[in-house]
Each structure stands twice: as structure tokens, then as C-alpha cells.
Design an enzyme around this catalytic site. Structure first.
Site, PDB file in Angstrom:
ATOM      1  CB  CYS A 152     -13.121 -11.948  17.462  1.00 25.91           C
ATOM      2  SG  CYS A 152     -12.026 -12.495  18.789  1.00 25.91           S
ATOM      3  CB  CYS A 206     -16.593 -12.468  24.603  1.00 26.07           C
ATOM      4  SG  CYS A 206     -16.183 -13.945  23.635  1.00 26.07           S
TER       5      CYS A 206
END
EC number: 5.1.1.3
Length: 259
Positions: free
Chosen positions: A73, A183
């Protein structure tokens, strides 16, 4: 000998990273922990994000006797790695937006970074740009909506190409030739993104680089012939049947709420 690899993300985005690691290192024990109760991470305060991630990951490492942790992440990686490395004795790998390879690839010296609003604003991101893309024009695009579209896709809900085109209009109208997917959720939408943006923009993410780093940090005599374990853990009360089915199709034999 097989090793136990724990991959962590706020939602299903880290599956794009897990897929790359599994391709490079088959036959390991894979555990995917996703904190979907606090999704999207890009909208959380920094202290809250760090505290919650450590509280989830540290006991899971002990429970699984994990050999390595991957924070799949971008938002969490910029914040949580120092705190985790303080309390864990095993390697912790984070995600870095692919700014450096994008700058090297761009013919026009004009690149874009598509990430969550938190990653776009963070000083860490701007330092990467100054360090590796000083000779490029770099445009930043923040979106939490795309995170939720990726989540919906994995839950079996079709992605609206019209909605995607509206969200991506500023990118499509720019003159950049390389777009960094900053992302881990966004590679889940790679086909739809490419369709919306056309063929003139190359899409880059960090999945392969993370997989190579994991391989470097594990013993060289790693056994890749064993039976693979693939288990998932979520933090909401329940998850949709569509997401369960998609996880099963990806090879997950166990999908459970964090105990």
C-alpha cells in the site's frame, strides 16, 4: 524450505502485488491481510493510520510466524515502515511509486502520478520526484474514487467506463506519455485504464520490483516446488459473496475475518 510471506493492504489492491510475488516465488505460504474496515487509507490521519496498521500486523506476524512482511500500500508504506521495523525483527518491504523508471522511460520528459490524495500530498512523494524526475514535467492526480472502483470490480460489480473516462479526463487531455500507478489498487483496473486513456500513455506500477525485492531478502536456496498456501484475512464484519468468489478464483483456500 518454504517461507511464510504476509502481504498487507487496506483493501484488494495489494492482490496486484501478491500476484507478482506468487509468480516469481511459487510454493510459499502466502497470507493476505486487508484492512477493509478502514478503507480508503488515503483519507485517514497519519497517527491513526500508523497505530491501526501496527496493531493489526504485529500480532499477525507472531501468529503466522511470518518470515517477511510486504506493505502493499503506497499510503501506508510512506508512514508505517519505521514503526513496524522498530517492533519486528523480520524484513519489512514497502511500496515506492515508480517515479524513477517512469522518468527513464518517458520520451517527452512529461510524466504523471495517479495516486490517492494522501500519497499525492505527502512530502515523501515530492522528494522522489525531485530526486528521480528533476528533468521531467510531473503532473499529480489524486483519486479515492478509483480505489473504490477497484474494490467494486473485485466484488463482481462491473466498472463504469463512462465514470472512469470522467475521472481520467484531466490525464487524457494532458500531453504526458507515462503514467505511474501510485496506488496498488490501480493495476487492478489496468485494462479499463488503458481503454479510457488510449495507447499513447504507458502505465507503470511497482509490482514486479517488489517481488524481486522479496526474493532478494529470502534465502537463496528457497524451495519453490512445495504445495502453496494462500489465505486471506479481512477486518470488516463480513465481505460480499462476489469478493469471496473472486478470491477463490485467485487460489485462496481460506478467507476469514481477523480473529
Amino acid at each position: 524450505m518454504s517461507h511464510t510471506i504476509l502481504v498487507f493492504d487496506s483493501g484488494v489492491g495489494g492482490l496486484s502485488v501478491l500476484q507478482e510475488i506468487r509468480q516469481l516465488l511459487p510454493g510459499q505460504h502466502y497470507h493476505y491481510l486487508f484492512d477493509n474496515a478502514r478503507l480508503p487509507y488515503g483519507e485517514l490521519g497519519e497517527a491513526e493510520l500508523i497505530r491501526g496498521c501496527v496493531a493489526l500486523i504485529e500480532p499477525m506476524v507472531k501468529q503466522l510466524n511470518a518470515d517477511i512482511v510486504v506493505i502493499a500500500c503506497n499510503t501506508a508504506s510512506t508512514l508505517v515502515l519505521p514503526a513496524l521495523r522498530q517492533c519486528l525483527s523480520i524484513p519489512v518491504v514497502g511500496v515506492v511509486p515508480a517515479i524513477k523508471p517512469a522518468a527513464q522511460l518517458s520520451q517527452r520528459h512529461h510524466i504523471g502520478l495517479l495516486a490517492t490524495p494522501g500519497t499525492v500530498k505527502r512530502e515523501y512523494t515530492h522528494e522522489l520526484i525531485r530526486k528521480f524526475a528533476g528533468d521531467c514535467r510531473v503532473e499529480l492526480f489524486g483519486s479515492s474514487e478509483l480505489v473504490m472502483l477497484a474494490e467494486q470490480k473485485m466484488a463482481g460489480i462491473p466498472v463504469s467506463q463512462l465514470q472512469l473516462q470522467k475521472l481520467l479526463a484531466p490525464i487524457a487531455e494532458s500531453a504526458l506519455d507515462v503514467l505511474v500507478l501510485g496506488c496498488t489498487h490501480f493495476p487492478m483496473l489496468k485494462t479499463e485504464l488503458a481503454q479510457a486513456l488510449g495507447h499513447g500513455i504507458a502505465l507503470l506500477d511497482s509490482g514486479e520490483a517488489i517481488a524481486r525485492r522479496v526474493k532478494e531478502l529470502l534465502p537463496a536456496d528457497l524451495d519453490t516446488t512445495k504445495q502453496e498456501t494462500v489465505a486471506a484475512y479481512y477486518t470488516t464484519a463480513t465481505i460480499s459473496d462476489g469478493l469471496k468468489q473472486n478470491l477463490q478464483q485467485l487460489g485462496f483456500t481460506s478467507v476469514n475475518k481477523v480473529s
